[in-house]
Write an enzyme that holds these catalytic residues in place. Structure first.
Site, mmCIF file in Angstrom:
data_model
loop_
_atom_site.group_PDB
_atom_site.id
_atom_site.type_symbol
_atom_site.label_atom_id
_atom_site.label_comp_id
_atom_site.label_asym_id
_atom_site.label_seq_id
_atom_site.Cartn_x
_atom_site.Cartn_y
_atom_site.Cartn_z
ATOM 1 N N ALA A 1 0.821 -1.106 0.135
ATOM 2 C CA ALA A 1 0.010 0.082 0.103
ATOM 3 C C ALA A 1 0.693 1.209 0.110
ATOM 4 O O ALA A 1 2.209 1.131 0.341
ATOM 5 C CB ALA A 1 -0.863 -0.023 1.368
ATOM 6 N N SER B 1 -6.571 -2.095 0.738
ATOM 7 C CA SER B 1 -7.872 -1.924 1.097
ATOM 8 C C SER B 1 -8.740 -3.441 1.327
ATOM 9 O O SER B 1 -8.040 -4.539 0.795
ATOM 10 C CB SER B 1 -8.647 -1.258 0.341
ATOM 11 O OG SER B 1 -8.312 -1.768 -1.050
ATOM 12 N N GLY C 1 -8.331 -6.463 -1.217
ATOM 13 C CA GLY C 1 -7.909 -7.646 -0.783
ATOM 14 C C GLY C 1 -8.892 -8.856 -0.633
ATOM 15 O O GLY C 1 -8.518 -9.965 -0.730
ATOM 16 N N GLU D 1 -3.198 -8.232 4.849
ATOM 17 C CA GLU D 1 -3.096 -7.150 5.857
ATOM 18 C C GLU D 1 -3.917 -5.887 5.571
ATOM 19 O O GLU D 1 -3.511 -5.017 4.537
ATOM 20 C CB GLU D 1 -1.775 -6.774 6.029
ATOM 21 C CG GLU D 1 -0.728 -8.046 6.492
ATOM 22 C CD GLU D 1 -0.787 -7.949 7.957
ATOM 23 O OE1 GLU D 1 -1.382 -7.347 8.640
ATOM 24 O OE2 GLU D 1 -0.198 -9.097 8.535
ATOM 25 N N CYS E 1 -3.057 1.973 8.926
ATOM 26 C CA CYS E 1 -3.866 0.995 9.025
ATOM 27 C C CYS E 1 -4.188 0.885 10.348
ATOM 28 O O CYS E 1 -5.697 0.794 10.946
ATOM 29 C CB CYS E 1 -3.579 -0.363 8.551
ATOM 30 S SG CYS E 1 -1.985 -0.780 9.165
ATOM 31 N N THR E 2 -3.488 1.486 11.476
ATOM 32 C CA THR E 2 -3.747 1.513 12.813
ATOM 33 C C THR E 2 -4.344 2.405 13.453
ATOM 34 O O THR E 2 -4.533 2.851 14.757
ATOM 35 C CB THR E 2 -2.614 0.669 13.697
ATOM 36 O OG1 THR E 2 -1.578 1.700 13.217
ATOM 37 C CG2 THR E 2 -2.192 -0.680 13.548
ATOM 38 N N GLU F 1 -14.031 1.922 7.155
ATOM 39 C CA GLU F 1 -12.763 2.781 7.182
ATOM 40 C C GLU F 1 -12.510 4.005 6.267
ATOM 41 O O GLU F 1 -12.576 3.632 5.208
ATOM 42 C CB GLU F 1 -11.572 1.779 7.184
ATOM 43 C CG GLU F 1 -9.975 2.452 7.242
ATOM 44 C CD GLU F 1 -8.950 1.522 6.522
ATOM 45 O OE1 GLU F 1 -9.012 1.326 5.360
ATOM 46 O OE2 GLU F 1 -7.802 1.412 7.222
ATOM 47 N N GLY G 1 1.596 2.439 16.004
ATOM 48 C CA GLY G 1 2.882 2.366 16.546
ATOM 49 C C GLY G 1 3.534 1.241 16.997
ATOM 50 O O GLY G 1 4.120 1.317 18.105
HETATM 51 P P1 NAD Z 1 -5.252 -0.404 -2.162
HETATM 52 O O1 NAD Z 1 -5.794 -1.576 -2.067
HETATM 53 O O2 NAD Z 1 -5.801 0.585 -3.151
HETATM 54 O O3 NAD Z 1 -3.794 -0.921 -3.059
HETATM 55 C C1 NAD Z 1 -2.763 -1.817 -2.336
HETATM 56 C C2 NAD Z 1 -1.915 -2.351 -3.364
HETATM 57 O O4 NAD Z 1 -2.865 -3.186 -4.242
HETATM 58 C C3 NAD Z 1 -1.344 -1.322 -4.250
HETATM 59 O O5 NAD Z 1 -0.136 -1.997 -4.757
HETATM 60 C C4 NAD Z 1 -2.281 -1.513 -5.641
HETATM 61 O O6 NAD Z 1 -1.725 -1.059 -6.902
HETATM 62 C C5 NAD Z 1 -2.675 -3.074 -5.685
HETATM 63 N N1 NAD Z 1 -3.945 -3.198 -6.577
HETATM 64 C C6 NAD Z 1 -5.130 -2.619 -6.790
HETATM 65 N N2 NAD Z 1 -5.894 -3.107 -7.286
HETATM 66 C C7 NAD Z 1 -5.473 -4.669 -7.498
HETATM 67 C C8 NAD Z 1 -6.046 -5.789 -7.887
HETATM 68 N N3 NAD Z 1 -7.243 -5.852 -8.657
HETATM 69 N N4 NAD Z 1 -5.127 -6.938 -7.852
HETATM 70 C C9 NAD Z 1 -3.991 -6.817 -7.250
HETATM 71 N N5 NAD Z 1 -3.322 -5.788 -6.798
HETATM 72 C C10 NAD Z 1 -4.163 -4.807 -6.859
HETATM 73 O O7 NAD Z 1 -4.712 0.274 -0.984
HETATM 74 P P2 NAD Z 1 -3.823 1.671 -0.618
HETATM 75 O O8 NAD Z 1 -4.966 2.774 -0.825
HETATM 76 O O9 NAD Z 1 -2.400 1.780 -1.353
HETATM 77 O O10 NAD Z 1 -3.859 1.624 0.972
HETATM 78 C C11 NAD Z 1 -4.516 1.907 2.075
HETATM 79 C C12 NAD Z 1 -5.233 0.750 2.581
HETATM 80 O O11 NAD Z 1 -4.090 -0.266 3.100
HETATM 81 C C13 NAD Z 1 -6.053 0.981 3.664
HETATM 82 O O12 NAD Z 1 -7.308 0.294 3.834
HETATM 83 C C14 NAD Z 1 -4.955 0.650 5.149
HETATM 84 O O13 NAD Z 1 -5.729 0.303 6.155
HETATM 85 C C15 NAD Z 1 -4.516 -0.532 4.347
HETATM 86 N N6 NAD Z 1 -3.193 -1.049 4.982
HETATM 87 C C16 NAD Z 1 -3.409 -2.125 5.927
HETATM 88 C C17 NAD Z 1 -2.156 -2.342 6.765
HETATM 89 C C18 NAD Z 1 -2.059 -3.667 7.609
HETATM 90 O O14 NAD Z 1 -1.045 -4.107 7.913
HETATM 91 N N7 NAD Z 1 -3.392 -4.031 7.837
HETATM 92 C C19 NAD Z 1 -1.034 -1.707 6.354
HETATM 93 C C20 NAD Z 1 -0.778 -0.651 5.650
HETATM 94 C C21 NAD Z 1 -2.177 -0.243 4.927
#
Ligand code: NAD
Length: 515
Positions: free
Chosen positions: A162, A244, A248, A265, A299-300, A402, A464
């Site tokens: 992400a 997201s 996911g 995650e 995310c936290t 979220e 954190g």
């Molecule tokens: P996102 O889901 O938009 O993108 C994440 C990744 O997926 C990117 O590399 C994107 O290019 C890729 N992607 C997009 N569509 C896809 C598909 N159809 N198939 C495969 N890959 C694809 O997320 P974001 O906006 O970059 O990040 C924010 C989100 O990430 C928030 O929901 C946040 O809570 C979460 N996050 C979770 C954690 C955790 O450890 N739980 C940590 C950091 C961020």
């Protein structure tokens, strides 16, 4: 580009002239679609990156698999030694790389540098692990037999990450994956390609200098299509996805349909609960950091705050004061505590959420506006907001979704049981935090009738985490675990080996099959 941006890039050996290669699989190239890296603070275009074409992606996957077949035979402690050298190379560039995280992602400098430190920390952990990834000897019911459980390298690990942790999430995965003897292929967020190029330059220089195939740590920049191609490729044994819930869910289903492994995650929707006996001088700043830190883009991040009725007025007064004292600023300046959101689209999401809250009768105690005038108008700055919805309706999207921006929703409770029920009522299950000095509350909170999240804190905010414990969440956060604890066990394939050193060949359970 601006002098300071080009200085940061050149400190990491990245040219600011022309288009950059966004693919590494032993050498650098890139002939696919061009993506643009934009600075969230100033709106300036930082670089143009040529991503992986379809052919390049296929070739990168082949090279990564070849690298795996070599690397899996290197003894684990020797692999650990390579990780140790990567750690040293990263530590030497900690400030420069941290500044690039700030420049490209927008988080404040101390957090940008902290993210690189997290990569350094997990390398230390993985070095130790490389001598401790122990299997087991299991008692056999048959005479002169032994059963071993052996952890073997798994294969190719794809890391899809992400935007909000453009360095650390890859670090968590790469360090364990390398210790385990795998080759890793990284597809970073399309909005943070420079961080991934800078990290890969550092990692690959160590690999190449030590005679390890560079494709042990391959990079393919790109967007959704590149992500989907990796997810669907049967040669990828493990897909470690951070992002997201929406994406996911699709990733999890696709990988499961081909019987691959995943670590998911996903999004969080984290609550802090404040009891009447809480030390407010600790709880107020912790909630402030949880909700405002990283401009609410962790995310936290703390998104829900449940206050006991008896301390609610005082808590809110103190929290509002804290909010009012935090001013936006250039995240590269040491004193700044509030940087921009990562994209313009995130500002729209923020404004839309505030509008919705107002429409359904929430009181916005503080914040709620975008900064549209100079010097902040060119960037994506918003005011962190505290909102008090009319009630805690656990089925309402205000509480269940979220919103990846600094908005904190507040509810008032009378009994801890009520607050725990609210805490657990959302689809997500990442982090939660209880503030109390009463051991009875603590026992309940961390036990079977307590918080259902993966991270369950007491007198510590929701965000954190350290690298030592396994990090991850339950329910729609995806059940994944990364970093410390037993997370490494997902990066290996387990072989249960029964060895017979007798002169007989008895069957288990006393089964007799003699003709
Ligand atoms: P996102 O889901 O938009 O993108 C994440 C990744 O997926 C990117 O590399 C994107 O290019 C890729 N992607 C997009 N569509 C896809 C598909 N159809 N198939 C495969 N890959 C694809 O997320 P974001 O906006 O970059 O990040 C924010 C989100 O990430 C928030 O929901 C946040 O809570 C979460 N996050 C979770 C954690 C955790 O450890 N739980 C940590 C950091 C961020």
């Amino acid at each position: 580009i601006s002098t300071r941006a080009s200085n940061i890039l050149s400190s990491l050996g990245i040219s600011s002239d022309g288009e950059l290669n966004g693919v590494y699989d032993g050498h650098w190239h890139g002939s696919g679609e061009v993506i643009v890296s934009t600075c969230p603070t100033t709106g300036e275009e930082l670089a143009r990156i040529r991503t992986a074409s379809k052919t390049e992606l296929r070739e990168a996957l082949e090279r990564t698999r070849e690298a795996y077949t070599i690397f899996r035979n290197v003894p684990a402690p020797k692999r650990g030694e390579i990780v140790r050298r990567i750690r040293e190379a990263l530590a030497a560039k900690r400030e420069d790389l941290g500044a690039l995280v700030t420049l490209e992602m927008g988080k404040i400098l101390t957090e940008g540098v902290g993210e690189v430190q997290e990569f350094v920390d997990i390398c230390d952990y993985a070095v130790g692990l490389s001598r401790m990834m122990n299997g087991r000897v299991v008692a056999s019911e048959r005479p002169e037999h032994s059963i071993l459980e052996v952890p073997n390298p798994l294969g190719v690990v794809a890391v899809l990450s992400a935007f909000n942790f453009p360095v650390a999430v890859y670090g968590w995965n790469l360090a364990l994956s390398m210790a385990a003897g795998n080759a890793t292929i990284w597809k970073p967020s399309p909005t943070t390609p420079l961080c991934s190029i800078a990290v890969t330059k550092i990692v690959s220089s160590v690999l190449e200098a030590n005679g390890v195939p560079g494709a042990v740590a391959s990079l393919v920049t790109g967007g959704k299509d590149t992500g989907e191609a990796l997810v669907n490729d049967p040669s990828v044994e493990l897909v470690s996805f951070t992002g997201s819930e929406r994406v996911g869910r699709a990733v999890g289903q696709a990988v499961m349909s081909r019987f691959g492994k995943t670590i998911l995650e996903l999004g969080g929707n984290n609550a802090s609960i404040i009891m009447p006996d809480a030390d407010l001088s600790l709880a107020v700043p912790a909630v402030g950091f949880g909700a405002i830190g990283t401009a609410g883009q962790r995310c936290t991040s703390t998104r829900r705050l449940y206050l006991h009725r008896s301390i609610a007025p005082e808590f809110l007064e103190r929290l509002q004061k804290l909010y009012q004292s935090i001013k936006p600023g250039d995240p590269l300046e040491q004193k700044t505590l509030l940087g921009p959101l990562h994209t313009r689209a995130a500002c729209e999401t923020y404004s839309g959420a505030i509008e919705h809250l107002k429409k359904v009768g929430s009181e916005i105690l503080v914040g709620g506006k975008r900064f549209s005038d100079a010097p902040f108008g060119a960037g994506n700055f918003v005011e962190p907001a505290i909102s008090v919805p009319k009630s805690v309706d656990v089925s309402d999207s205000i509480w269940t979704t979220e919103v990846f921006a600094p908005i904190l929703n507040v509810g008032i409770f009378d009994e801890l049981d009520q607050a725990i029920e609210w805490n657990n009522s959302v689809p997500q299950g990442l982090s939660s935090s209880l503030w109390t000095r009463d051991i009875r509350n603590v026992g309940k909170w961390i036990g079977p009738s307590g918080s259902d999240t993966g991270i369950v804190n007491v007198n510590v905010g929701t965000s954190g985490a350290e690298i030592g414990a396994a990090f991850g969440g339950n329910k729609s956060t995806g059940w994944g675990r990364e970093s410390g604890g037993d997370a490494w066990k997902q990066y290996v394939r387990w072989s249960a080996c029964t060895l017979n050193f007798s002169n007989q060949a008895p069957l288990a359970q006393g089964v007799n099959f003699s003709a």
